[in-house]
Write a protein that holds these residues in place. Structure first.
Motif, PDB file in Angstrom:
ATOM      1  N   ALA A  31     -58.842   7.866  28.444  1.00  0.00           N
ATOM      2  CA  ALA A  31     -58.254   8.344  29.693  1.00  0.00           C
ATOM      3  C   ALA A  31     -58.582   9.815  29.930  1.00  0.00           C
ATOM      4  O   ALA A  31     -58.844  10.229  31.067  1.00  0.00           O
ATOM      5  CB  ALA A  31     -56.744   8.133  29.661  1.00  0.00           C
ATOM      6  N   ALA A  32     -58.578  10.606  28.868  1.00  0.00           N
ATOM      7  CA  ALA A  32     -58.874  12.033  29.010  1.00  0.00           C
ATOM      8  C   ALA A  32     -60.317  12.255  29.440  1.00  0.00           C
ATOM      9  O   ALA A  32     -60.613  13.210  30.175  1.00  0.00           O
ATOM     10  CB  ALA A  32     -58.595  12.745  27.689  1.00  0.00           C
ATOM     11  N   GLU A  84     -61.906  10.571  31.533  1.00  0.00           N
ATOM     12  CA  GLU A  84     -62.002  10.299  32.962  1.00  0.00           C
ATOM     13  C   GLU A  84     -61.342  11.385  33.812  1.00  0.00           C
ATOM     14  O   GLU A  84     -61.524  11.403  35.033  1.00  0.00           O
ATOM     15  CB  GLU A  84     -61.334   8.959  33.278  1.00  0.00           C
ATOM     16  N   ALA A  85     -60.557  12.246  33.188  1.00  0.00           N
ATOM     17  CA  ALA A  85     -59.798  13.250  33.933  1.00  0.00           C
ATOM     18  C   ALA A  85     -60.735  14.292  34.538  1.00  0.00           C
ATOM     19  O   ALA A  85     -61.802  14.593  33.994  1.00  0.00           O
ATOM     20  CB  ALA A  85     -58.772  13.908  33.028  1.00  0.00           C
ATOM     21  N   SER A  86     -60.309  14.857  35.653  1.00  0.00           N
ATOM     22  CA  SER A  86     -61.143  15.846  36.337  1.00  0.00           C
ATOM     23  C   SER A  86     -61.122  17.199  35.639  1.00  0.00           C
ATOM     24  O   SER A  86     -62.063  17.978  35.754  1.00  0.00           O
ATOM     25  CB  SER A  86     -60.671  16.011  37.785  1.00  0.00           C
ATOM     26  N   VAL A 145     -57.691  17.857  29.489  1.00  0.00           N
ATOM     27  CA  VAL A 145     -56.444  17.173  29.166  1.00  0.00           C
ATOM     28  C   VAL A 145     -56.294  17.177  27.657  1.00  0.00           C
ATOM     29  O   VAL A 145     -57.116  16.605  26.942  1.00  0.00           O
ATOM     30  CB  VAL A 145     -56.436  15.719  29.705  1.00  0.00           C
ATOM     31  N   GLU A 178     -50.207  15.488  30.341  1.00  0.00           N
ATOM     32  CA  GLU A 178     -51.187  16.070  31.253  1.00  0.00           C
ATOM     33  C   GLU A 178     -52.054  15.013  31.932  1.00  0.00           C
ATOM     34  O   GLU A 178     -52.801  15.326  32.861  1.00  0.00           O
ATOM     35  CB  GLU A 178     -52.070  17.065  30.498  1.00  0.00           C
ATOM     36  N   LEU A 179     -51.957  13.754  31.473  1.00  0.00           N
ATOM     37  CA  LEU A 179     -52.702  12.673  32.112  1.00  0.00           C
ATOM     38  C   LEU A 179     -52.087  12.356  33.472  1.00  0.00           C
ATOM     39  O   LEU A 179     -50.868  12.283  33.612  1.00  0.00           O
ATOM     40  CB  LEU A 179     -52.667  11.406  31.253  1.00  0.00           C
ATOM     41  N   ASP A 180     -52.921  12.133  34.446  1.00  0.00           N
ATOM     42  CA  ASP A 180     -52.436  11.749  35.771  1.00  0.00           C
ATOM     43  C   ASP A 180     -52.422  10.221  35.866  1.00  0.00           C
ATOM     44  O   ASP A 180     -53.102   9.619  36.701  1.00  0.00           O
ATOM     45  CB  ASP A 180     -53.325  12.362  36.851  1.00  0.00           C
ATOM     46  N   LEU A 181     -51.653   9.604  34.958  1.00  0.00           N
ATOM     47  CA  LEU A 181     -51.559   8.147  34.909  1.00  0.00           C
ATOM     48  C   LEU A 181     -50.097   7.736  34.869  1.00  0.00           C
ATOM     49  O   LEU A 181     -49.270   8.396  34.229  1.00  0.00           O
ATOM     50  CB  LEU A 181     -52.268   7.590  33.670  1.00  0.00           C
TER      51      LEU A 181
END
Length: 432
Positions: free
Chosen positions: A208-209, A211-213, A216, A221-224
């Protein structure tokens, strides 16, 4: 599916941390401070054999300021290291078994209930989890991508480690099973599977990190959403029935209340998605009530004679180990109250009601150039003013390095020599 591995070359021994990325120091990547170089040695679960403890003391004496500095994650920092000593330090740590994998040395951030298996207050003994988790982390080709700030927690059910809000939490249940949480979502698993699923959770975070912009470093801090984290964790091979493909229905983020869809994708030994419950602060964090084989270390700074006393006592007792806690104290398994009292003669604190159990500070001046004051001196002068129940933390600047994860009295030095005092609620913290 699990994230694909990448090649993460370990730093050269003694390489200083630079740049704007994750600058957390390690045993191989040193940090330059005003008092010399600094190395942070990860001690998973805070567990040190007597031989390992003596090796650390020897390295501190030969290469650094002679002191051992405990961190807010139960790790050890060596300070005042001379330039060019990195290769020698790495050799000492490797020979002592404190550097099992160069690529993973900064990600072995594991805190564990320090009294687990000693006082009968937990539901499980976390030692097997600790061994399995560390081995699994070091075997994974994905986990080297974790930040040095990412935190694993092993809680035997008493809630002490859960209160630190680790990114991946394994918590014991009365049934002897475990719940493994990634951030706010988790799954119940058998005791023997907990470490494997904890590593899987970390690998899901890495994917997931990627893929972050932006950068993270920790789960919050993940936008999930919690639902999306549940979906991703359920799709990891560790939580997929062997030989079967993930259930497409389980891949839609329909919410934890409709977790029956996700359950169709779980192996028979796993059950039930859940949100992480709130954890009230335990004023007697760590050990249970009664006489405890624990001493507090003021500011976490252990002098050579104190370390000699600790290792000397531990060497006489069957476990032959020390357990360093995230509260800058040391557990000596098997020690009697009389033996703990004798340790107090060296300046360690045996009284569980002492203000020293609630007061801490960053390194401050002269060790840190960013600090506006010698906050350890200030904290000592004002020890009697410490809050009667909440932790009190003195910071030399607004960075507040090493501050507690729980609500605390926040005293921060200002450039003009004054201090500000507040009581914020802070869910995550840096280490020092």
């Amino acid at each position: 599916m699990s994230p694909s591995p990448i090649s993460v070359p370990p730093p050269e021994p003694g390489a200083a941390s630079t740049g704007s990325g994750d600058a957390c120091p390690g045993a191989l990547r040193l940090h330059m401070a005003d008092d010399g170089f600094l190395a942070r040695v990860r001690i998973p679960g805070g567990v040190l054999s007597v031989d390992q403890a003596r090796a650390l003391a020897g390295a501190a004496g030969r290469l650094g300021d002679g002191m051992l500095h405990l961190t807010s994650r139960g790790n050890v920092q060596l300070r005042g290291l001379r330039d060019g000593c990195g290769a020698e330090l790495a050799g000492v740590l490797g020979a002592a078994g404190l550097l099992p994998s160069a690529a993973h040395e900064r990600v072995r951030n594991v805190v564990a209930s320090p009294m687990s298996g000693l006082d009968g207050c937990g539901f499980v003994d976390v030692r097997e989890w600790l061994t399995g988790l560390d081995a699994g982390l070091c075997a994974s080709s994905v986990t080297p991508e974790l930040s040095g700030r990412f935190l694993f927690g092993l809680d035997d059910g008493r809630g002490d480690v859960a209160a630190l809000r680790p990114d991946v939490l394994v918590q014991g249940l009365p049934s002897g099973e475990a719940k493994v949480f990634l951030g706010e979502v988790g799954v119940r698993v058998p005791y023997a599977r907990a470490a494997e699923v904890a590593v899987a959770a970390a690998e899901v975070f890495v994917a997931a990190a990627r893929e972050a912009s932006g950068r993270v470093w920790r789960v919050p801090e993940l936008d999930l959403s919690a639902e999306e984290l549940t979906r991703r964790l359920s799709a990891h091979p560790a939580l997929t029935p062997r030989g079967s493909a993930p259930d497409p229905a389980a891949q839609s983020p329909q919410g934890l209340n409709s977790a029956a869809t996700a359950l169709g994708n779980l192996p028979p030994w796993a059950a039930g998605w859940a949100r992480r419950p709130p954890v009230p602060r335990n004023k007697d964090v760590g050990p249970g009530p009664g006489a405890r084989p624990v001493v507090t270390v003021p500011f976490g700074a252990i002098e050579p004679r104190q370390w000699d006393a600790l290792t000397g006592l531990a060497g006489q007792l069957p476990p032959r180990e020390l357990r360093l806690t995230p509260w800058r104290s040391v557990v000596v398994p098997g020690a009697t109250p009389e033996q703990i009292e004798r340790l107090a003669e060296t300046g360690l604190v045996a009284d569980p009601t002492s203000p020293w159990t609630r007061v801490a500070a960053c390194i401050g001046r002269p060790g840190c150039a960013k600090s506006h004051a010698d906050v350890r001196h200030d904290a000592t002068v004002h020890l009697g003013d410490a809050h009667p129940t909440l932790p009190t933390y003195w910071s030399g600047c607004e960075r507040r390095c090493g501050h507690p994860a729980e609500p605390y009295v926040d005293i921060v030095a200002q450039p003009d020599g004054s201090h500000t005092t507040t009581v914020p609620s802070v869910p995550h913290h840096t280490e020092s």
